[in-house]
Design an enzyme around this catalytic site. Structure first.
Site, PDB file in Angstrom:
ATOM      1  N   SER A 192      -0.066  -4.976   9.360  1.00  0.00           N
ATOM      2  CA  SER A 192      -0.231  -5.981   8.321  1.00  0.00           C
ATOM      3  C   SER A 192      -1.085  -7.151   8.833  1.00  0.00           C
ATOM      4  O   SER A 192      -2.233  -6.957   9.207  1.00  0.00           O
ATOM      5  CB  SER A 192       1.148  -6.438   7.821  1.00  0.00           C
ATOM      6  OG  SER A 192       1.047  -7.167   6.619  1.00  0.00           O
ATOM      7  N   ASP A 350       0.895  -0.011  -1.865  1.00  0.00           N
ATOM      8  CA  ASP A 350       0.710  -1.203  -1.042  1.00  0.00           C
ATOM      9  C   ASP A 350      -0.490  -1.969  -1.588  1.00  0.00           C
ATOM     10  O   ASP A 350      -1.565  -1.383  -1.787  1.00  0.00           O
ATOM     11  CB  ASP A 350       0.459  -0.776   0.407  1.00  0.00           C
ATOM     12  CG  ASP A 350       0.253  -1.940   1.374  1.00  0.00           C
ATOM     13  OD1 ASP A 350       0.375  -3.104   0.954  1.00  0.00           O
ATOM     14  OD2 ASP A 350      -0.020  -1.664   2.553  1.00  0.00           O
ATOM     15  N   HIS A 380       4.360  -0.712   1.780  1.00  0.00           N
ATOM     16  CA  HIS A 380       4.042  -1.695   2.812  1.00  0.00           C
ATOM     17  C   HIS A 380       5.263  -2.014   3.679  1.00  0.00           C
ATOM     18  O   HIS A 380       6.374  -2.184   3.171  1.00  0.00           O
ATOM     19  CB  HIS A 380       3.517  -2.996   2.196  1.00  0.00           C
ATOM     20  CG  HIS A 380       2.958  -3.927   3.225  1.00  0.00           C
ATOM     21  ND1 HIS A 380       1.683  -3.800   3.722  1.00  0.00           N
ATOM     22  CD2 HIS A 380       3.513  -4.965   3.907  1.00  0.00           C
ATOM     23  CE1 HIS A 380       1.467  -4.721   4.640  1.00  0.00           C
ATOM     24  NE2 HIS A 380       2.571  -5.442   4.774  1.00  0.00           N
TER      25      HIS A 380
END
Length: 410
Positions: A192, A350, A380
């Site tokens: 991320s 996501d 995610h």
């Protein structure tokens, strides 16, 4: 009286079911577990909004509860030695194998950067501790887990600079030798926001004429890579998906750059671009860099260009968002060509899916060796859901495939 109690029970039950239930696609495994997990995150987010509204504590201050509740004290065990160190003034956790596998054998090394939208997270969280131990034991590797400073107390480029200083420090020949690391087998990786930092570090190292030890690979796990277009197909398709709804991702972006709340609303409307960023929109043109099947029914239109003046000074939010250290997708092909071999993991459900897909395509077109692993049932943050009670089967699959790729390529 009894009938009223029954009615109240039914009403409360219906309200609870309505609150807990969220429309999760059928092809996601363990849907009810994800619903319950998402219910916790949404509840905390609502509490954070309410707290900020009342002036009790800011939003991210409340959301840090996630970091605290998963915090562990990383300790050595029979297979892994753990130590806290300072690299160029930045805290790191050093994970090393306790047992030597062969006399004189040099080890791999992975510099790992945690996620959390630059505002949350810690290398001391249980899921990151567990992943680091897996990397050590399965790869006979040294893992450098970086505890960079967080927003909103520290805005961009502090996070990047912390990480970059750590990487530069670790890549000194004498430092690598002290940890028995092969200088030709070092990776940078992250998930991320950590994937964002890993991509940016890999780019900036290639541009540094004083850097002699090079990274062998970069491994980016559902990375966030650009702040110019927050209305890509994946942002639209997954705007209400767990664990990262569009509103939260936009909040992360805005607080990474500034404490001025007006930027959040501008980014929510996707009208935050300026004449200064207009020339870079070509690098996030998803009609050119996304496979047709992922564009679905969405028609491309470039984000509007605001007429307002760009804030003065290099630290203004507009200048920050077009800085490649914040948005690695914005660099020209000439910067991409010399980059090390890449692993890019993306998830179907996501908001950041298209960032990773566009970067994988651009890297490949620039001649970089890229492995793009897409999880059609992924969401995610899935890799970090590896500890009970939020232990998902997909987390094990992701970790196994990620480690296998490192074993074969690092």
């Amino acid at each position: 009286m009894r009938s009223k109690a029954v009615l109240l029970f039914l009403v409360l039950g219906a309200f609870t079911a309505y609150y807990v239930y969220s429309p999760i696609p059928d092809d996601i495994e363990e849907r009810w577990k994800l619903m319950l997990t998402d219910c916790f995150f949404r509840s905390l987010s609502h509490l954070a909004d309410f707290s900020e509204l009342l002036g009790l504590k800011d939003y991210m201050g409340v959301m840090m509860f996630i970091t605290f509740v998963e915090r562990v004290v990383p300790v050595s065990d029979e297979r892994v030695q753990v130590a806290e160190e300072l690299f160029s003034g930045v805290e790191v956790l050093m994970y090393q194998p306790r047992q030597e596998r062969g006399a004189g054998e040099m080890r791999r090394a992975i510099i790992y950067l945690h996620g959390g939208g630059w505002c949350l997270g810690s290398s001391r969280m249980g899921p990151y501790d567990l992943l680091a131990r897996q990397l050590v034991t399965e790869l006979n590797a040294v893992v450098v887990s970086v505890e960079y400073r967080l927003a909103p107390a520290h805005h961009f480029p502090v996070q990047f600079e912390d990480v970059y200083h750590v990487v530069k420090h670790f890549l000194q020949v004498d430092i690598l030798d002290s940890y028995k690391v092969d200088p030709e087998r070092v990776a940078v990786s992250g998930d991320s926001a950590g994937g964002n930092l890993a991509a940016a570090v890999a780019q900036q190292l290639q541009l540094d004429p004083e850097q002699h030890v090079k990274l062998k690979v970069q491994a980016l796990i559902y990375p966030v890579l650009q702040a110019l277009d927050l209305n890509t197909p994946s942002y639209q398709q997954n705007q209400h998906m767990p664990i990262l709804p569009r509103t939260l991702m936009v909040r992360f972006w805005s607080q990474y750059f500034t404490s001025d709340k007006s930027l959040f609303w501008s980014m929510m409307a996707n009208d935050h671009n300026s004449p200064e960023s207009a020339a870079l929109l070509k690098f996030v043109n998803w009609s050119a860099f996304l496979p047709e099947s992922y564009r679905q029914a969405y028609n491309y239109s470039a984000p509007p260009i605001a007429a307002n003046e760009t804030p003065k000074g290099s630290n203004g939010p507009v200048r920050s968002m077009i800085d490649p250290r914040a948005s690695p997708l914005l660099v020209p092909d000439a910067v991409l060509r010399p980059l090390p071999k890449a692993y890019v993991l993306t998830c179907e459900y996501d908001v950041l899916r298209d960032d990773g897909m566009m970067y994988a395509m651009r890297l490949r077109q620039a001649g970089v060796d890229v492995t793009h692993e897409h999880y059609s049932d992924g969401f995610h943050g899935a890799l970090m859901f590896n500890i009970w009670p939020t232990d998902f089967e997909i987390a094990r699959r992701m970790a196994n495939n990620y480690i296998l790729w490192l074993k074969e390529n690092l």
